[in-house]
Write a protein that holds these residues in place. Structure first.
Motif, short mmCIF file in Angstrom:
data_model
loop_
_atom_site.label_atom_id
_atom_site.label_comp_id
_atom_site.label_asym_id
_atom_site.label_seq_id
_atom_site.Cartn_x
_atom_site.Cartn_y
_atom_site.Cartn_z
N THR A 132 1.99 -0.96 -8.26
CA THR A 132 0.53 -0.98 -8.17
C THR A 132 0.06 -1.65 -6.89
O THR A 132 -0.94 -1.24 -6.28
N LEU A 133 0.79 -2.67 -6.45
CA LEU A 133 0.40 -3.40 -5.24
C LEU A 133 0.59 -2.58 -3.97
O LEU A 133 0.09 -2.96 -2.91
N THR A 134 1.29 -1.45 -4.06
CA THR A 134 1.44 -0.58 -2.88
C THR A 134 0.33 0.46 -2.81
O THR A 134 0.18 1.12 -1.77
N ILE A 135 -0.45 0.62 -3.86
CA ILE A 135 -1.49 1.64 -3.88
C ILE A 135 -2.54 1.42 -2.79
O ILE A 135 -3.02 2.39 -2.18
N PRO A 136 -2.97 0.17 -2.52
CA PRO A 136 -3.95 -0.01 -1.43
C PRO A 136 -3.49 0.57 -0.09
O PRO A 136 -4.33 0.97 0.72
N CYS A 137 -2.19 0.62 0.13
CA CYS A 137 -1.68 1.20 1.38
C CYS A 137 -2.06 2.67 1.49
O CYS A 137 -2.58 3.12 2.53
N VAL A 138 -1.80 3.44 0.42
CA VAL A 138 -2.10 4.87 0.48
C VAL A 138 -3.60 5.12 0.37
O VAL A 138 -4.10 6.12 0.89
N VAL A 139 -4.34 4.23 -0.30
CA VAL A 139 -5.79 4.37 -0.35
C VAL A 139 -6.40 4.18 1.04
O VAL A 139 -7.36 4.86 1.43
N LEU A 140 -5.79 3.28 1.82
CA LEU A 140 -6.27 3.02 3.17
C LEU A 140 -6.20 4.28 4.04
O LEU A 140 -7.04 4.47 4.95
#
Length: 259
Positions: A132-140
């Motif tokens: 879940t903590l890697t999701i902001p990367c792809v959202v960016l």
């Protein structure tokens, strides 16, 4: 099911009562963030150069953020999982054996399946937080490009299934020894073999090459990275998980008889 929830909650608490979960989650986030930054920086540099240099534009064609960032990022995350998940599962049963609490667990009115699935669910809960903590990367990426969200969704499904297989094997290895380091090393060695076994397919016969490819984690994740959720690839991870949970049950059963 009451025993399952009790063991699940106990397992999650034990991870956060020690620095293990926080250390693993932090290292996972730092490594995946570092890989994402490098991939995105290279893509940004190439995009800028392609606008000013026709030779670069003709060499790479239309720069696709999914092809240059998303797919390599998912592949890098799977490699980080290969390194860190053995550290997550090494303590599951090895610590219980070392501390002598395995006998208490075995004497409680708890079925072996409830004990194993509770610990498995605890590990999967920590792993889900890591992903879940890697999701902001792809959202960016959405703010700087037009990624294919189908590829991202399929990639994360593949990572979740792969992580499930990793954890099931790690739990089995942890059930074989009371030494956490030995459990981690055995898990990493076996996962590495399954991850890279398809590299030997080119040196084998046609039938053996297909077998080696089918046994490889790396071979099955490729379909998910392409944005396709193939039932045969998903079934491989599910069967792998079930098989090693079954072996863990047999291992725990033998420990019960010896105790």
């Amino acid at each position: 099911m009451r025993n399952f929830y009790f063991i699940f909650a106990k397992e999650v608490r034990s991870y956060f009562n020690s620095p293990i979960a926080l250390v693993i989650i932090t290292i996972f986030s730092v490594l995946t963030g570092y890989y994402f930054y490098n991939l995105f920086a290279v893509f940004s540099t190439l995009s800028f150069q392609a606008q000013t240099n026709p030779l670069i534009a003709s060499q790479y064609g239309a720069l696709n953020i999914t092809e240059f960032v998303v797919r390599p990022f998912i592949g890098n995350v799977s490699v980080v999982m290969l390194i860190l998940l053995p550290m997550l599962t090494m303590r599951v049963f090895a610590e219980e054996k070392k501390a002598g609490t395995i006998e208490l667990l075995l004497t409680y009115p708890v079925h072996d399946m409830e004990a194993i699935m509770g610990k498995y669910a605890g590990c999967m809960g920590i792993f889900a937080i890591m992903l879940t903590l890697t999701i902001p990367c792809v959202v960016l990426i959405e703010f700087f490009g037009n990624p294919e969200w189908g590829v991202i969704a399929a990639g994360y499904v593949g990572l979740l299934l792969m992580g499930s297989a990793f954890i099931s094997l790690g739990i089995f290895m942890s059930s074989l020894t009371e030494n956490q380091v030995v459990a981690a090393v055995l898990t990493f060695a076996c996962l590495l073999i399954f991850y890279m076994i398809n590299y030997s397919a080119g040196f084998a016969g046609e039938t053996m090459a297909r077998v080696l490819e089918y046994l490889s984690f790396n071979y099955h994740i490729r379909t998910f990275v392409k944005g396709v959720i193939d039932t045969s690839d998903a079934l491989y991870y599910v069967l792998f998980t079930i098989f090693f949970i079954f072996l863990s049950m047999r291992s725990l059963e033998s420990t019960r008889w010896r105790a």
